[in-house]
Design an enzyme around this catalytic site. Structure first.
Site, mmCIF file in Angstrom:
data_model
loop_
_atom_site.group_PDB
_atom_site.id
_atom_site.type_symbol
_atom_site.label_atom_id
_atom_site.label_comp_id
_atom_site.label_asym_id
_atom_site.label_seq_id
_atom_site.Cartn_x
_atom_site.Cartn_y
_atom_site.Cartn_z
ATOM 1 N N LYS A 41 1.002 -1.130 0.301
ATOM 2 C CA LYS A 41 0.237 -0.093 0.158
ATOM 3 C C LYS A 41 0.899 1.488 0.013
ATOM 4 O O LYS A 41 0.229 2.467 -0.396
ATOM 5 C CB LYS A 41 -0.334 -0.025 1.225
ATOM 6 C CG LYS A 41 -2.044 -1.107 1.264
ATOM 7 C CD LYS A 41 -2.825 -1.084 2.846
ATOM 8 C CE LYS A 41 -2.731 -2.234 3.142
ATOM 9 N NZ LYS A 41 -3.163 -2.166 4.525
ATOM 10 N N GLY A 42 2.010 1.174 0.427
ATOM 11 C CA GLY A 42 3.008 2.361 0.909
ATOM 12 C C GLY A 42 3.194 3.175 -0.552
ATOM 13 O O GLY A 42 3.610 4.812 -0.598
ATOM 14 N N GLU A 97 8.269 2.569 -5.076
ATOM 15 C CA GLU A 97 7.891 1.962 -4.111
ATOM 16 C C GLU A 97 8.223 3.418 -2.946
ATOM 17 O O GLU A 97 8.466 4.704 -3.506
ATOM 18 C CB GLU A 97 9.077 0.809 -3.818
ATOM 19 C CG GLU A 97 8.827 -0.350 -3.961
ATOM 20 C CD GLU A 97 8.227 -0.677 -2.329
ATOM 21 O OE1 GLU A 97 7.821 0.437 -1.795
ATOM 22 O OE2 GLU A 97 8.708 -1.450 -2.279
ATOM 23 N N ASP A 98 7.346 2.858 -1.888
ATOM 24 C CA ASP A 98 7.532 4.229 -0.678
ATOM 25 C C ASP A 98 9.357 3.881 -0.038
ATOM 26 O O ASP A 98 9.494 5.513 0.011
ATOM 27 C CB ASP A 98 6.798 3.840 0.379
ATOM 28 C CG ASP A 98 6.835 2.634 1.194
ATOM 29 O OD1 ASP A 98 7.369 1.333 0.018
ATOM 30 O OD2 ASP A 98 6.172 2.078 1.705
ATOM 31 N N ASP A 101 14.569 -0.582 1.997
ATOM 32 C CA ASP A 101 15.481 -1.287 3.295
ATOM 33 C C ASP A 101 16.255 -1.565 2.907
ATOM 34 O O ASP A 101 17.278 -1.487 2.565
ATOM 35 C CB ASP A 101 13.874 -1.004 4.150
ATOM 36 C CG ASP A 101 14.639 -1.573 6.014
ATOM 37 O OD1 ASP A 101 15.721 -0.877 5.962
ATOM 38 O OD2 ASP A 101 13.815 -2.057 6.179
ATOM 39 N N LYS A 129 16.765 3.866 2.560
ATOM 40 C CA LYS A 129 17.944 3.593 3.580
ATOM 41 C C LYS A 129 18.629 2.831 3.627
ATOM 42 O O LYS A 129 19.390 1.655 3.937
ATOM 43 C CB LYS A 129 17.267 3.105 4.757
ATOM 44 C CG LYS A 129 16.029 3.651 5.294
ATOM 45 C CD LYS A 129 15.332 2.965 6.784
ATOM 46 C CE LYS A 129 14.106 3.217 7.087
ATOM 47 N NZ LYS A 129 13.568 2.526 7.646
ATOM 48 N N PHE A 150 12.880 4.400 11.692
ATOM 49 C CA PHE A 150 11.887 3.864 11.581
ATOM 50 C C PHE A 150 11.107 4.899 10.736
ATOM 51 O O PHE A 150 10.037 5.633 12.209
ATOM 52 C CB PHE A 150 10.939 3.004 12.319
ATOM 53 C CG PHE A 150 9.726 1.606 11.434
ATOM 54 C CD1 PHE A 150 9.963 1.282 10.579
ATOM 55 C CD2 PHE A 150 8.642 2.670 11.291
ATOM 56 C CE1 PHE A 150 8.942 0.072 10.076
ATOM 57 C CE2 PHE A 150 7.897 1.774 10.999
ATOM 58 C CZ PHE A 150 8.018 0.243 9.880
ATOM 59 N N ASP A 157 3.102 3.624 6.477
ATOM 60 C CA ASP A 157 2.826 2.809 8.026
ATOM 61 C C ASP A 157 3.511 2.642 9.170
ATOM 62 O O ASP A 157 4.927 2.029 8.726
ATOM 63 C CB ASP A 157 1.613 2.275 7.656
ATOM 64 C CG ASP A 157 1.871 0.657 7.695
ATOM 65 O OD1 ASP A 157 3.246 0.658 6.938
ATOM 66 O OD2 ASP A 157 2.110 0.245 8.264
ATOM 67 N N ARG A 163 -0.578 6.951 7.405
ATOM 68 C CA ARG A 163 0.181 6.247 5.863
ATOM 69 C C ARG A 163 0.019 7.936 5.597
ATOM 70 O O ARG A 163 -0.277 8.550 4.221
ATOM 71 C CB ARG A 163 -0.769 6.067 5.664
ATOM 72 C CG ARG A 163 -0.336 4.278 5.075
ATOM 73 C CD ARG A 163 -1.277 3.084 4.445
ATOM 74 N NE ARG A 163 -0.635 1.426 4.907
ATOM 75 C CZ ARG A 163 0.095 0.642 4.764
ATOM 76 N NH1 ARG A 163 0.742 1.238 4.059
ATOM 77 N NH2 ARG A 163 0.120 -0.446 4.681
HETATM 78 P P1 IMP Z 1 13.383 -4.329 2.488
HETATM 79 O O1 IMP Z 1 12.293 -5.460 1.381
HETATM 80 O O2 IMP Z 1 13.304 -5.046 3.390
HETATM 81 O O3 IMP Z 1 13.925 -3.107 1.231
HETATM 82 O O4 IMP Z 1 11.345 -3.294 2.394
HETATM 83 C C1 IMP Z 1 10.693 -2.506 2.258
HETATM 84 C C2 IMP Z 1 9.217 -1.752 2.985
HETATM 85 O O5 IMP Z 1 9.416 -2.292 4.084
HETATM 86 C C3 IMP Z 1 9.047 -1.288 2.073
HETATM 87 O O6 IMP Z 1 7.955 -0.879 1.004
HETATM 88 C C4 IMP Z 1 8.098 -0.760 3.580
HETATM 89 O O7 IMP Z 1 6.999 -1.430 3.105
HETATM 90 C C5 IMP Z 1 8.993 -1.688 4.997
HETATM 91 N N1 IMP Z 1 9.577 -0.532 5.569
HETATM 92 C C6 IMP Z 1 10.906 -0.312 5.450
HETATM 93 N N2 IMP Z 1 11.702 0.426 6.006
HETATM 94 C C7 IMP Z 1 10.695 0.959 6.303
HETATM 95 C C8 IMP Z 1 10.200 2.042 7.752
HETATM 96 O O8 IMP Z 1 10.979 2.874 7.913
HETATM 97 N N3 IMP Z 1 8.832 2.786 8.059
HETATM 98 C C9 IMP Z 1 7.875 1.783 7.506
HETATM 99 N N4 IMP Z 1 7.610 1.389 7.399
HETATM 100 C C10 IMP Z 1 8.965 0.657 6.296
HETATM 101 MG MG MG Z 2 6.204 -1.075 0.985
#
Ligand code: IMP
Ligand code: MG
Length: 173
Positions: A41-42, A97-98, A101, A129, A150, A157, A163
């Site tokens: 949803k992000g 993407e939002d 990470d 990040k 975070f 969210d 959100r």
């Molecule tokens: P990744 O697979 O670890 O890169 O995760 C990405 C997803 O983790 C993002 O699309 C977010 O939904 C969630 N996420 C990672 N960091 C944060 C944060 O600081 N706040 C909220 N959601 C996060």
């Molecule tokens: Mg996401």
């Protein structure tokens, strides 16, 4: 339970940057019609906001994946909850993407979309990040690089809340 939210990026700062990204995408894809793929949803808030500032024709689609549950750490498992409505073969797709990470979600999605024969695949994320990266992914468009905190707002969210905040804030538990 209530959390304190500290502003990291103001509404004006976020809007200005999204506008600049929209203008850049319009220049980079001049004469083409990029297909924006929003990762729900992000990514919804960011994609809609971004699309407003793209001055060339675009099409959009949505995909929903889950990797996080309600925790603040990655489970490392990615599940397709809702797949795209339209095929992507022959299209110039931009994954929106939002936040990136660990990079696990996007590296999985890039491989998945590339296997579906699009003309090109680029990545666009509002936040990055870099300190948290576990899997290398090349990101074409980045709104902001942020520290390892975070964050919520602009689609992001904490336990499905916040959100709708028009700015990016750090959650202080
Ligand atoms: P990744 O697979 O670890 O890169 O995760 C990405 C997803 O983790 C993002 O699309 C977010 O939904 C969630 N996420 C990672 N960091 C944060 C944060 O600081 N706040 C909220 N959601 C996060
Ligand atoms: Mg996401």
């Amino acid at each position: 339970m209530s959390e304190k939210i500290r502003v990291l990026l103001s509404q004006d700062t976020v809007t200005e940057r999204i506008k600049a990204l929209g203008e850049q995408i319009s220049r980079d894809y001049a004469g083409k019609q990029p297909h924006l793929i929003c990762i729900l949803k992000g990514g919804a808030y960011f994609m809609i906001e971004l699309a407003k500032y793209i001055t060339i024709p675009v099409t959009i689609d949505f995909m929903s994946v889950s990797s996080y549950g309600n925790a603040t750490v990655s489970s490392g498992r990615i599940k397709i909850v809702k797949d795209l409505d339209e095929p992507v073969d022959g299209k110039d797709i931009i994954i929106v993407e939002d936040i990136i990470d660990s990079g696990k979600t996007l590296s999985y999605l890039v491989k998945l979309f590339e296997s579906r024969q699009p003309d090109s695949v680029k990545l666009c994320t509002l936040l990055d990040k870099p300190d948290r990266r576990e899997v290398e992914v090349f990101v074409d468009y980045i709104g902001f690089q942020i520290p390892d905190e975070f964050v919520v707002g602009c689609g992001l969210d904490y336990m499905q809340k916040y959100r709708n905040l028009p700015y990016i804030g750090i959650v202080e538990l």
